[in-house]
Design an enzyme around this catalytic site. Structure first.
Site, PDB file in Angstrom:
ATOM      1  N   HIS A 151       0.840  -1.200   0.000  1.00  0.00           N
ATOM      2  CA  HIS A 151       0.000   0.000   0.000  1.00  0.00           C
ATOM      3  C   HIS A 151       0.878   1.255   0.000  1.00  0.00           C
ATOM      4  O   HIS A 151       1.698   1.434   0.894  1.00  0.00           O
ATOM      5  CB  HIS A 151      -0.938   0.006   1.201  1.00  0.00           C
ATOM      6  CG  HIS A 151      -2.132  -0.881   1.017  1.00  0.00           C
ATOM      7  ND1 HIS A 151      -3.364  -0.605   1.549  1.00  0.00           N
ATOM      8  CD2 HIS A 151      -2.273  -2.032   0.314  1.00  0.00           C
ATOM      9  CE1 HIS A 151      -4.217  -1.554   1.197  1.00  0.00           C
ATOM     10  NE2 HIS A 151      -3.580  -2.437   0.456  1.00  0.00           N
ATOM     11  N   TYR A 178      -9.056   5.782   7.751  1.00  0.00           N
ATOM     12  CA  TYR A 178      -9.250   6.102   9.174  1.00  0.00           C
ATOM     13  C   TYR A 178     -10.265   7.244   9.236  1.00  0.00           C
ATOM     14  O   TYR A 178     -10.098   8.256   8.555  1.00  0.00           O
ATOM     15  CB  TYR A 178      -7.937   6.567   9.818  1.00  0.00           C
ATOM     16  CG  TYR A 178      -6.919   5.464  10.011  1.00  0.00           C
ATOM     17  CD1 TYR A 178      -6.112   5.020   8.971  1.00  0.00           C
ATOM     18  CD2 TYR A 178      -6.750   4.865  11.258  1.00  0.00           C
ATOM     19  CE1 TYR A 178      -5.184   4.010   9.162  1.00  0.00           C
ATOM     20  CE2 TYR A 178      -5.815   3.856  11.458  1.00  0.00           C
ATOM     21  CZ  TYR A 178      -5.044   3.429  10.408  1.00  0.00           C
ATOM     22  OH  TYR A 178      -4.116   2.426  10.594  1.00  0.00           O
ATOM     23  N   PRO A 232      -4.609   0.478  18.976  1.00  0.00           N
ATOM     24  CA  PRO A 232      -4.323   0.019  17.610  1.00  0.00           C
ATOM     25  C   PRO A 232      -4.321   1.104  16.524  1.00  0.00           C
ATOM     26  O   PRO A 232      -3.967   0.825  15.380  1.00  0.00           O
ATOM     27  CB  PRO A 232      -5.438  -1.004  17.336  1.00  0.00           C
ATOM     28  CG  PRO A 232      -6.467  -0.802  18.378  1.00  0.00           C
ATOM     29  CD  PRO A 232      -5.845  -0.112  19.533  1.00  0.00           C
ATOM     30  N   LYS A 247       0.887   0.184  15.267  1.00  0.00           N
ATOM     31  CA  LYS A 247       2.286   0.140  15.726  1.00  0.00           C
ATOM     32  C   LYS A 247       2.622  -1.053  16.636  1.00  0.00           C
ATOM     33  O   LYS A 247       3.792  -1.305  16.914  1.00  0.00           O
ATOM     34  CB  LYS A 247       2.639   1.438  16.470  1.00  0.00           C
ATOM     35  CG  LYS A 247       2.831   2.628  15.556  1.00  0.00           C
ATOM     36  CD  LYS A 247       4.149   2.561  14.810  1.00  0.00           C
ATOM     37  CE  LYS A 247       4.183   3.443  13.592  1.00  0.00           C
ATOM     38  NZ  LYS A 247       3.969   2.776  12.314  1.00  0.00           N
ATOM     39  N   TYR A 285       3.832   6.702  10.220  1.00  0.00           N
ATOM     40  CA  TYR A 285       2.956   5.571   9.887  1.00  0.00           C
ATOM     41  C   TYR A 285       3.740   4.470   9.178  1.00  0.00           C
ATOM     42  O   TYR A 285       3.592   3.290   9.503  1.00  0.00           O
ATOM     43  CB  TYR A 285       1.778   6.041   9.020  1.00  0.00           C
ATOM     44  CG  TYR A 285       0.692   4.997   8.910  1.00  0.00           C
ATOM     45  CD1 TYR A 285      -0.306   4.901   9.870  1.00  0.00           C
ATOM     46  CD2 TYR A 285       0.684   4.076   7.865  1.00  0.00           C
ATOM     47  CE1 TYR A 285      -1.287   3.922   9.798  1.00  0.00           C
ATOM     48  CE2 TYR A 285      -0.288   3.093   7.778  1.00  0.00           C
ATOM     49  CZ  TYR A 285      -1.273   3.029   8.751  1.00  0.00           C
ATOM     50  OH  TYR A 285      -2.236   2.053   8.674  1.00  0.00           O
TER      51      TYR A 285
HETATM   52  P1  RFL Z   1       1.215 -11.928  21.662  1.00  0.00           P
HETATM   53  O1  RFL Z   1       0.735 -11.965  20.261  1.00  0.00           O
HETATM   54  O2  RFL Z   1       0.258 -11.556  22.731  1.00  0.00           O
HETATM   55  O3  RFL Z   1       1.850 -13.350  21.981  1.00  0.00           O
HETATM   56  C1  RFL Z   1       2.227 -13.734  23.292  1.00  0.00           C
HETATM   57  C2  RFL Z   1       2.210 -15.246  23.379  1.00  0.00           C
HETATM   58  O4  RFL Z   1       2.652 -15.651  24.679  1.00  0.00           O
HETATM   59  C3  RFL Z   1       1.789 -16.682  25.159  1.00  0.00           C
HETATM   60  N1  RFL Z   1       1.838 -16.684  26.647  1.00  0.00           N
HETATM   61  C4  RFL Z   1       2.539 -17.586  27.364  1.00  0.00           C
HETATM   62  N2  RFL Z   1       3.312 -18.618  26.991  1.00  0.00           N
HETATM   63  C5  RFL Z   1       3.882 -19.353  27.982  1.00  0.00           C
HETATM   64  N3  RFL Z   1       3.706 -19.102  29.302  1.00  0.00           N
HETATM   65  C6  RFL Z   1       2.942 -18.061  29.720  1.00  0.00           C
HETATM   66  N4  RFL Z   1       2.785 -17.814  31.020  1.00  0.00           N
HETATM   67  C7  RFL Z   1       2.322 -17.255  28.735  1.00  0.00           C
HETATM   68  N5  RFL Z   1       1.512 -16.170  28.765  1.00  0.00           N
HETATM   69  C8  RFL Z   1       1.237 -15.848  27.515  1.00  0.00           C
HETATM   70  C9  RFL Z   1       0.428 -16.309  24.622  1.00  0.00           C
HETATM   71  O5  RFL Z   1      -0.446 -17.458  24.580  1.00  0.00           O
HETATM   72  C10 RFL Z   1       0.793 -15.796  23.228  1.00  0.00           C
HETATM   73  O6  RFL Z   1       0.761 -16.805  22.248  1.00  0.00           O
HETATM   74  O7  RFL Z   1       2.455 -10.935  21.834  1.00  0.00           O
HETATM   75  P2  RFL Z   1       3.637 -10.568  20.782  1.00  0.00           P
HETATM   76  O8  RFL Z   1       4.213 -11.811  20.176  1.00  0.00           O
HETATM   77  O9  RFL Z   1       4.517  -9.602  21.481  1.00  0.00           O
HETATM   78  O10 RFL Z   1       2.897  -9.841  19.564  1.00  0.00           O
HETATM   79  C11 RFL Z   1       2.295  -8.585  19.750  1.00  0.00           C
HETATM   80  C12 RFL Z   1       1.151  -8.396  18.753  1.00  0.00           C
HETATM   81  O11 RFL Z   1       0.277  -9.515  18.870  1.00  0.00           O
HETATM   82  C13 RFL Z   1       0.382  -7.086  19.011  1.00  0.00           C
HETATM   83  O12 RFL Z   1       1.281  -6.039  19.305  1.00  0.00           O
HETATM   84  C14 RFL Z   1      -0.439  -6.654  17.766  1.00  0.00           C
HETATM   85  O13 RFL Z   1      -1.415  -7.595  17.465  1.00  0.00           O
HETATM   86  C15 RFL Z   1      -1.090  -5.284  18.016  1.00  0.00           C
HETATM   87  N6  RFL Z   1      -1.966  -4.875  16.907  1.00  0.00           N
HETATM   88  C16 RFL Z   1      -1.449  -4.332  15.742  1.00  0.00           C
HETATM   89  N7  RFL Z   1      -0.124  -4.155  15.605  1.00  0.00           N
HETATM   90  C17 RFL Z   1       0.407  -3.660  14.425  1.00  0.00           C
HETATM   91  O14 RFL Z   1       1.634  -3.491  14.333  1.00  0.00           O
HETATM   92  N8  RFL Z   1      -0.388  -3.343  13.339  1.00  0.00           N
HETATM   93  C18 RFL Z   1      -1.744  -3.495  13.401  1.00  0.00           C
HETATM   94  O15 RFL Z   1      -2.408  -3.264  12.382  1.00  0.00           O
HETATM   95  C19 RFL Z   1      -2.328  -3.974  14.632  1.00  0.00           C
HETATM   96  N9  RFL Z   1      -3.650  -4.157  14.744  1.00  0.00           N
HETATM   97  C20 RFL Z   1      -3.359  -5.068  17.007  1.00  0.00           C
HETATM   98  C21 RFL Z   1      -4.183  -4.692  15.896  1.00  0.00           C
HETATM   99  C22 RFL Z   1      -3.938  -5.617  18.149  1.00  0.00           C
HETATM  100  C23 RFL Z   1      -5.308  -5.804  18.198  1.00  0.00           C
HETATM  101  N10 RFL Z   1      -5.826  -6.375  19.403  1.00  0.00           N
HETATM  102  C24 RFL Z   1      -6.770  -7.410  19.452  1.00  0.00           C
HETATM  103  C25 RFL Z   1      -5.228  -6.042  20.689  1.00  0.00           C
HETATM  104  C26 RFL Z   1      -5.541  -4.871  15.927  1.00  0.00           C
HETATM  105  C27 RFL Z   1      -6.112  -5.410  17.088  1.00  0.00           C
HETATM  106  C28 RFL Z   1      -7.609  -5.552  17.067  1.00  0.00           C
HETATM  107  C1  PHB Z   2      -6.210  -4.172  10.840  1.00  0.00           C
HETATM  108  O1  PHB Z   2      -6.327  -4.356   9.629  1.00  0.00           O
HETATM  109  O2  PHB Z   2      -6.534  -5.038  11.679  1.00  0.00           O
HETATM  110  C2  PHB Z   2      -5.695  -2.875  11.343  1.00  0.00           C
HETATM  111  C3  PHB Z   2      -5.189  -1.958  10.422  1.00  0.00           C
HETATM  112  C4  PHB Z   2      -4.724  -0.729  10.862  1.00  0.00           C
HETATM  113  C5  PHB Z   2      -4.757  -0.430  12.221  1.00  0.00           C
HETATM  114  C6  PHB Z   2      -5.240  -1.347  13.136  1.00  0.00           C
HETATM  115  C7  PHB Z   2      -5.714  -2.584  12.694  1.00  0.00           C
HETATM  116  O3  PHB Z   2      -4.320   0.791  12.639  1.00  0.00           O
END
Ligand code: RFL
Ligand code: PHB
Length: 394
Positions: free
Chosen positions: A72, A201, A293, A297, A385
């Site tokens: 993109h 957005y 979110p 980041k 971004y």
């Molecule tokens: P995770 O993905 O939470 O993984 C952690 C893992 O550790 C396990 N765990 C354990 N394992 C052993 N012993 C224990 N005691 C444990 N406790 C926990 C868990 O089961 C899990 O598998 O952390 P990690 O790897 O640091 O990854 C981080 C990302 O998942 C998170 O930052 C992103 O998803 C945030 N986020 C976004 N980030 C972006 O860069 N771009 C995006 O577009 C974006 N969109 C989002 C998002 C997060 C969202 N939510 C649901 C919070 C959109 C959403 C809706």
């Molecule tokens: C997504 O596609 O899940 C998404 C994209 C951009 C954001 C957050 C989530 O800032």
């Protein structure tokens, strides 16, 4: 058992770190609390910075992202129905982001790990780091009813916000910075073509909305909801109706709706723990910091931590430079706070939060308009971004 690095958590941070270390000849074992299917069931991030994409390729897991991910070159911001486009190519010297879901890249990393023959334990319980400030750190855990102990040089806490690693650091040795925003994002994934070729957005008087996607046939939409909302209160019909009300008219007319294949509410929180290191224990990704979110980041900041630790451990094991170990937290935190600031700023300007006065709402709207009206303002948003460059580790 014995290994060089024990990695707690098989989310994107843990899996990416494991593969990168393996490529540099540094053995590691991953311990994950839940099953692989459970990890893959979490629908989260969708936007990857170029730095992340480069690391995924370096980890030997970038092939499918390069085939199926969408590049993109811009993003849109709409304020009360008026759309503006940020042209990344023009504003950031040709940079772009890649749309590729967290589920997909996690699957790719799991497959790469299977090929590498490095050990992983899924459904490991009672994972506990020991002696992290001592000479001989180890991690204990239970698996299929058996108790285990792994001796190691270092422990990487990649276990997300609710994990055990951060809790291992005594209260008096850490400072936590926390901000919880009222309400969250209600997200819907559907097998429908995206309403716009690029992300939109939306700032609207009824609350924030985001049009995102996973592919040309799969859309991801979000709407801001209040503090006491529950997913059960939102039928598909009610979600689409509310989304339409917040979309600019031309997009509302084009929106294709369909049954949701996933629906969940994500909380909005800013959080950082300092330092991100305690003896031989390092915190990475959501274990150390959370962003709302809005700026996309979270995952990208996690990748910055992975890059830093992997570069440091490469120097420790392959060049004998142990002094660099103590710099991990300081190097990471500079980038972490930049991501925190951007996400906080974007969130405040785009959302309508309870308790914010009409006066402040007007100021937010005016501030956003000011940035979007000038090339300099657009550049400031676009540059952050698409992501800041990683620091050289030396
Ligand atoms: P995770 O993905 O939470 O993984 C952690 C893992 O550790 C396990 N765990 C354990 N394992 C052993 N012993 C224990 N005691 C444990 N406790 C926990 C868990 O089961 C899990 O598998 O952390 P990690 O790897 O640091 O990854 C981080 C990302 O998942 C998170 O930052 C992103 O998803 C945030 N986020 C976004 N980030 C972006 O860069 N771009 C995006 O577009 C974006 N969109 C989002 C998002 C997060 C969202 N939510 C649901 C919070 C959109 C959403 C809706
Ligand atoms: C997504 O596609 O899940 C998404 C994209 C951009 C954001 C957050 C989530 O800032």
């Amino acid at each position: 058992m014995k290994t060089k690095v024990v990695i707690i958590g098989a989310g994107p941070s843990g899996l990416l770190l494991g593969q990168l270390l393996h490529k540099k000849g540094i053995d590691n074992i991953i311990l994950e609390r839940v099953s692989p299917d459970y990890v893959l069931g979490r629908i989260r991030a969708g936007i990857l910075e170029q730095g992340f994409a480069k690391l995924l390729r370096e980890a030997g897991a970038g092939e499918r992202m390069d085939e199926e991910g969408e590049i993109h070159g811009g993003v849109e911001i709409a304020i009360n129905g008026e759309r503006s486009r940020l042209d990344f190519k023009k504003l950031t010297n040709g940079k772009s982001v890649i749309v590729y879901g967290q589920t997909e890249l996690t699957r790719d990393l799991m497959e790469a790990r299977d090929r590498s023959n490095q050990i992983s334990y899924y459904e490991a319980s009672n994972v506990k780091p020991h002696n992290v400030v001592g000479e001989r750190p180890y991690v204990s855990f239970e698996h299929q009813g058996q108790k285990h102990k792994i001796q190691c040089d270092y422990i990487a806490g990649c276990d997300g916000f609710h994990g055990v690693s951060r809790k291992t650091i005594p209260e008096e040795c850490k400072t936590e910075y926390d901000r919880v925003y009222p309400g969250g994002w209600l997200g819907v994934l559907s097998e429908t073509p995206p309403v716009n070729p690029e992300l939109v957005y939306i700032r609207h008087e009824r609350g924030f909305a985001l049009c995102s996607m996973r592919s040309q046939t799969r859309s991801r939409y979000y709407i801001q909801v209040g503090e006491d909302e529950a997913v059960e209160n939102w039928s598909d019909g009610k979600f689409w109706q509310e989304l339409k009300r917040r979309l600019p008219d031309d997009l509302a007319a084009k929106l294709v709706t369909g049954p949701s294949i996933e629906k969940s509410i994500a909380p909005m929180r800013s959080f950082v723990v300092e330092p991100m290191q305690y003896g031989k224990l390092f915190l990475l990704g959501d274990a150390a910091h959370i962003v709302p979110p809005t700026g996309a980041k979270g995952l990208n900041t996690a990748a910055g931590d992975v890059y830093t630790l992997y570069s440091i451990l490469d120097q420790v094991y392959n060049e004998g430079n142990e002094d660099i170990i103590s710099r991990y937290s300081e190097i990471c935190l500079r980038r972490v706070w930049a991501g925190e600031r951007f996400s906080w700023w974007m969130s405040n300007l785009l959302h309508k939060f309870e308790g914010v006065s009409d006066f402040e709402e007007k100021v937010h709207s005016s501030e956003l308009e000011y940035y979007l009206a000038t090339e300099l303002g657009q550049k400031i948003i676009a540059e952050q971004y698409v992501g800041l460059a990683y620091d050289e580790i030396e």
